[in-house]
Scaffold this motif. Sequence first.
Motif, PDB file in Angstrom:
ATOM      1  N   ALA A 222       0.826  -1.210   0.000  1.00  0.00           N
ATOM      2  CA  ALA A 222       0.000   0.000   0.000  1.00  0.00           C
ATOM      3  C   ALA A 222       0.861   1.261   0.000  1.00  0.00           C
ATOM      4  O   ALA A 222       0.496   2.281  -0.593  1.00  0.00           O
ATOM      5  CB  ALA A 222      -0.940  -0.016   1.205  1.00  0.00           C
ATOM      6  N   LEU A 223       2.028   1.190   0.669  1.00  0.00           N
ATOM      7  CA  LEU A 223       2.934   2.341   0.684  1.00  0.00           C
ATOM      8  C   LEU A 223       3.463   2.641  -0.715  1.00  0.00           C
ATOM      9  O   LEU A 223       3.583   3.796  -1.127  1.00  0.00           O
ATOM     10  CB  LEU A 223       4.094   2.077   1.646  1.00  0.00           C
ATOM     11  CG  LEU A 223       3.737   1.893   3.118  1.00  0.00           C
ATOM     12  CD1 LEU A 223       4.971   1.467   3.904  1.00  0.00           C
ATOM     13  CD2 LEU A 223       3.171   3.188   3.686  1.00  0.00           C
ATOM     14  N   LEU A 224       3.771   1.587  -1.459  1.00  0.00           N
ATOM     15  CA  LEU A 224       4.286   1.780  -2.810  1.00  0.00           C
ATOM     16  C   LEU A 224       3.197   2.307  -3.735  1.00  0.00           C
ATOM     17  O   LEU A 224       3.452   3.167  -4.592  1.00  0.00           O
ATOM     18  CB  LEU A 224       4.857   0.467  -3.351  1.00  0.00           C
ATOM     19  CG  LEU A 224       6.316   0.155  -2.957  1.00  0.00           C
ATOM     20  CD1 LEU A 224       6.448  -0.062  -1.461  1.00  0.00           C
ATOM     21  CD2 LEU A 224       6.824  -1.067  -3.712  1.00  0.00           C
ATOM     22  N   ASN A 225       1.974   1.817  -3.551  1.00  0.00           N
ATOM     23  CA  ASN A 225       0.865   2.328  -4.353  1.00  0.00           C
ATOM     24  C   ASN A 225       0.606   3.800  -4.059  1.00  0.00           C
ATOM     25  O   ASN A 225       0.309   4.578  -4.977  1.00  0.00           O
ATOM     26  CB  ASN A 225      -0.400   1.499  -4.098  1.00  0.00           C
ATOM     27  CG  ASN A 225      -0.326   0.116  -4.724  1.00  0.00           C
ATOM     28  OD1 ASN A 225       0.062  -0.022  -5.873  1.00  0.00           O
ATOM     29  ND2 ASN A 225      -0.685  -0.907  -3.967  1.00  0.00           N
ATOM     30  N   ASP A 226       0.731   4.175  -2.795  1.00  0.00           N
ATOM     31  CA  ASP A 226       0.578   5.592  -2.442  1.00  0.00           C
ATOM     32  C   ASP A 226       1.663   6.434  -3.106  1.00  0.00           C
ATOM     33  O   ASP A 226       1.406   7.545  -3.584  1.00  0.00           O
ATOM     34  CB  ASP A 226       0.641   5.765  -0.919  1.00  0.00           C
ATOM     35  CG  ASP A 226      -0.597   5.229  -0.220  1.00  0.00           C
ATOM     36  OD1 ASP A 226      -1.609   5.001  -0.916  1.00  0.00           O
ATOM     37  OD2 ASP A 226      -0.548   5.028   1.009  1.00  0.00           O
ATOM     38  N   MET A 227       2.885   5.907  -3.128  1.00  0.00           N
ATOM     39  CA  MET A 227       3.982   6.621  -3.767  1.00  0.00           C
ATOM     40  C   MET A 227       3.724   6.792  -5.263  1.00  0.00           C
ATOM     41  O   MET A 227       3.927   7.860  -5.833  1.00  0.00           O
ATOM     42  CB  MET A 227       5.306   5.890  -3.536  1.00  0.00           C
ATOM     43  CG  MET A 227       6.533   6.704  -3.926  1.00  0.00           C
ATOM     44  SD  MET A 227       8.076   5.742  -3.934  1.00  0.00           S
ATOM     45  CE  MET A 227       8.042   4.992  -2.313  1.00  0.00           C
ATOM     46  N   ALA A 228       3.257   5.723  -5.905  1.00  0.00           N
ATOM     47  CA  ALA A 228       2.987   5.779  -7.342  1.00  0.00           C
ATOM     48  C   ALA A 228       1.902   6.796  -7.669  1.00  0.00           C
ATOM     49  O   ALA A 228       1.929   7.434  -8.730  1.00  0.00           O
ATOM     50  CB  ALA A 228       2.596   4.401  -7.855  1.00  0.00           C
ATOM     51  N   SER A 229       0.944   6.979  -6.757  1.00  0.00           N
ATOM     52  CA  SER A 229      -0.158   7.913  -7.006  1.00  0.00           C
ATOM     53  C   SER A 229       0.299   9.369  -7.025  1.00  0.00           C
ATOM     54  O   SER A 229      -0.443  10.244  -7.464  1.00  0.00           O
ATOM     55  CB  SER A 229      -1.249   7.720  -5.947  1.00  0.00           C
ATOM     56  OG  SER A 229      -0.800   8.162  -4.671  1.00  0.00           O
ATOM     57  N   LEU A 230       1.520   9.627  -6.571  1.00  0.00           N
ATOM     58  CA  LEU A 230       2.044  10.997  -6.573  1.00  0.00           C
ATOM     59  C   LEU A 230       2.479  11.453  -7.957  1.00  0.00           C
ATOM     60  O   LEU A 230       2.695  12.639  -8.181  1.00  0.00           O
ATOM     61  CB  LEU A 230       3.233  11.101  -5.608  1.00  0.00           C
ATOM     62  CG  LEU A 230       2.957  10.775  -4.138  1.00  0.00           C
ATOM     63  CD1 LEU A 230       4.260  10.804  -3.349  1.00  0.00           C
ATOM     64  CD2 LEU A 230       1.948  11.747  -3.548  1.00  0.00           C
ATOM     65  N   PHE A 231       2.621  10.518  -8.896  1.00  0.00           N
ATOM     66  CA  PHE A 231       3.127  10.843 -10.229  1.00  0.00           C
ATOM     67  C   PHE A 231       2.051  10.550 -11.273  1.00  0.00           C
ATOM     68  O   PHE A 231       1.348   9.550 -11.186  1.00  0.00           O
ATOM     69  CB  PHE A 231       4.380  10.016 -10.540  1.00  0.00           C
ATOM     70  CG  PHE A 231       5.483  10.166  -9.534  1.00  0.00           C
ATOM     71  CD1 PHE A 231       6.392  11.207  -9.635  1.00  0.00           C
ATOM     72  CD2 PHE A 231       5.607   9.270  -8.477  1.00  0.00           C
ATOM     73  CE1 PHE A 231       7.404  11.352  -8.708  1.00  0.00           C
ATOM     74  CE2 PHE A 231       6.620   9.405  -7.547  1.00  0.00           C
ATOM     75  CZ  PHE A 231       7.518  10.451  -7.655  1.00  0.00           C
ATOM     76  N   PRO A 232       1.914  11.426 -12.279  1.00  0.00           N
ATOM     77  CA  PRO A 232       0.845  11.233 -13.279  1.00  0.00           C
ATOM     78  C   PRO A 232       1.052  10.036 -14.196  1.00  0.00           C
ATOM     79  O   PRO A 232       0.096   9.455 -14.674  1.00  0.00           O
ATOM     80  CB  PRO A 232       0.854  12.545 -14.066  1.00  0.00           C
ATOM     81  CG  PRO A 232       2.235  13.104 -13.869  1.00  0.00           C
ATOM     82  CD  PRO A 232       2.648  12.681 -12.484  1.00  0.00           C
ATOM     83  N   ARG A 233       2.292   9.669 -14.488  1.00  0.00           N
ATOM     84  CA  ARG A 233       2.560   8.535 -15.388  1.00  0.00           C
ATOM     85  C   ARG A 233       3.477   7.555 -14.673  1.00  0.00           C
ATOM     86  O   ARG A 233       4.666   7.475 -14.942  1.00  0.00           O
ATOM     87  CB  ARG A 233       3.183   9.007 -16.698  1.00  0.00           C
ATOM     88  CG  ARG A 233       2.244   9.792 -17.595  1.00  0.00           C
ATOM     89  CD  ARG A 233       2.907  10.148 -18.906  1.00  0.00           C
ATOM     90  NE  ARG A 233       3.347   8.942 -19.621  1.00  0.00           N
ATOM     91  CZ  ARG A 233       4.079   8.973 -20.721  1.00  0.00           C
ATOM     92  NH1 ARG A 233       4.486  10.137 -21.212  1.00  0.00           N
ATOM     93  NH2 ARG A 233       4.430   7.858 -21.324  1.00  0.00           N
ATOM     94  N   ALA A 234       2.887   6.842 -13.738  1.00  0.00           N
ATOM     95  CA  ALA A 234       3.673   5.917 -12.908  1.00  0.00           C
ATOM     96  C   ALA A 234       3.084   4.517 -12.980  1.00  0.00           C
ATOM     97  O   ALA A 234       1.916   4.320 -13.300  1.00  0.00           O
ATOM     98  CB  ALA A 234       3.704   6.398 -11.461  1.00  0.00           C
ATOM     99  N   SER A 235       3.919   3.542 -12.681  1.00  0.00           N
ATOM    100  CA  SER A 235       3.479   2.155 -12.647  1.00  0.00           C
ATOM    101  C   SER A 235       4.210   1.419 -11.535  1.00  0.00           C
ATOM    102  O   SER A 235       5.356   1.722 -11.216  1.00  0.00           O
ATOM    103  CB  SER A 235       3.755   1.468 -13.993  1.00  0.00           C
ATOM    104  OG  SER A 235       3.408   0.091 -13.939  1.00  0.00           O
ATOM    105  N   ILE A 236       3.522   0.471 -10.949  1.00  0.00           N
ATOM    106  CA  ILE A 236       4.144  -0.462 -10.023  1.00  0.00           C
ATOM    107  C   ILE A 236       4.841  -1.550 -10.835  1.00  0.00           C
ATOM    108  O   ILE A 236       4.402  -1.928 -11.920  1.00  0.00           O
ATOM    109  CB  ILE A 236       3.074  -1.080  -9.100  1.00  0.00           C
ATOM    110  CG1 ILE A 236       2.514  -0.024  -8.146  1.00  0.00           C
ATOM    111  CG2 ILE A 236       3.649  -2.247  -8.312  1.00  0.00           C
ATOM    112  CD1 ILE A 236       3.505   0.498  -7.124  1.00  0.00           C
ATOM    113  N   ALA A 237       5.953  -2.054 -10.321  1.00  0.00           N
ATOM    114  CA  ALA A 237       6.660  -3.171 -10.937  1.00  0.00           C
ATOM    115  C   ALA A 237       7.193  -4.060  -9.820  1.00  0.00           C
ATOM    116  O   ALA A 237       7.045  -3.744  -8.631  1.00  0.00           O
ATOM    117  CB  ALA A 237       7.788  -2.682 -11.837  1.00  0.00           C
TER     118      ALA A 237
END
Length: 306
Positions: A222-237
């Motif tokens: 969930a922490l990584l998903n929150d981090m990804a939400s800070l950027f407009p063109r981001a993806s989890i990997a």
Amino acid sequence: MKGTILSIIELDSGAITPESVDTLHFAMQLGAAEDSPVTGLVLCAPEQTPDMEPLQQLGVDIVLLRNPLLDRYTAEGYTGTLLHYIGGIGTSYICIPHSATGTDFAPALGVKLGGPCITAVHSIQGTEHPPRFTRSVAGGKLEEDILPLSFPAVLTVTSGSPAPLPVPSGEQHHVTVMEADITLNNTLEVARTTAAAVSSSLLSAEVIIAAGKGVGSIEHMALLNDMASLFPRASIAGSRGACDMGLVDYGLQVGMTGKSVSPKLYIACGISGAIQHLAGMSSSKYIVAINKDPDAPIFQKADYGI
């Protein structure tokens, strides 16, 4: 040997995958070097109507091979369809995306055709005919040049490697629809599951937040998903270890057995930095590593370490 160069175009929910576009670019470079025509080949079900116009504008003909059995991937179905089509034309190379699907059926296709199968190709070397193909081996520690001696040659092409894009010709090329007469004699579907939806394409993301085994649990994701939400063109990997733990879907795996990426920013969370993973993300513009082990190999590659 000069003949038609086929570039396999994969679909994801009816849309052309980014890996397929990269493979087509590679096939066009190969076609220019060999002075050979290039054809994009789509294997799909009759009800699928992918938008081919962007590929047509690049100056290649497109063939849609349709059969109801092609609404899902099977190695037998793909191999059988391609053998049926290739048998009627003169083919020198079959370029296939280095994806989970492509790397599954490409070796069998090479065996059936009696030609070589060269995997994980990322560039063309030399001006001789036939050309040499370069790929990474030994977990990315070495590169080797391979010269095919028989044809047709099957190539799986990696994505994410910087390459000059072909200039659109502006000429509208043809789309041909053909019915593929295939049956599955040795394949039985026993189960099908749907992978989790991906909010942003991994290969086109400018920022990638990557999880390793060190993330530890789904709750911590969930922490990584929150981090990804800070950027407009981001993806989890994820690394192979994170995918094996169920933290990240295998479709988002980065590394030698996953995808190769080149984002502007790659944040590696709990990733030790095995050479197999580094081979898939080392071309990122900036790498940030977060790891509680100060001796983790990832810090030797990172621009910033936490």
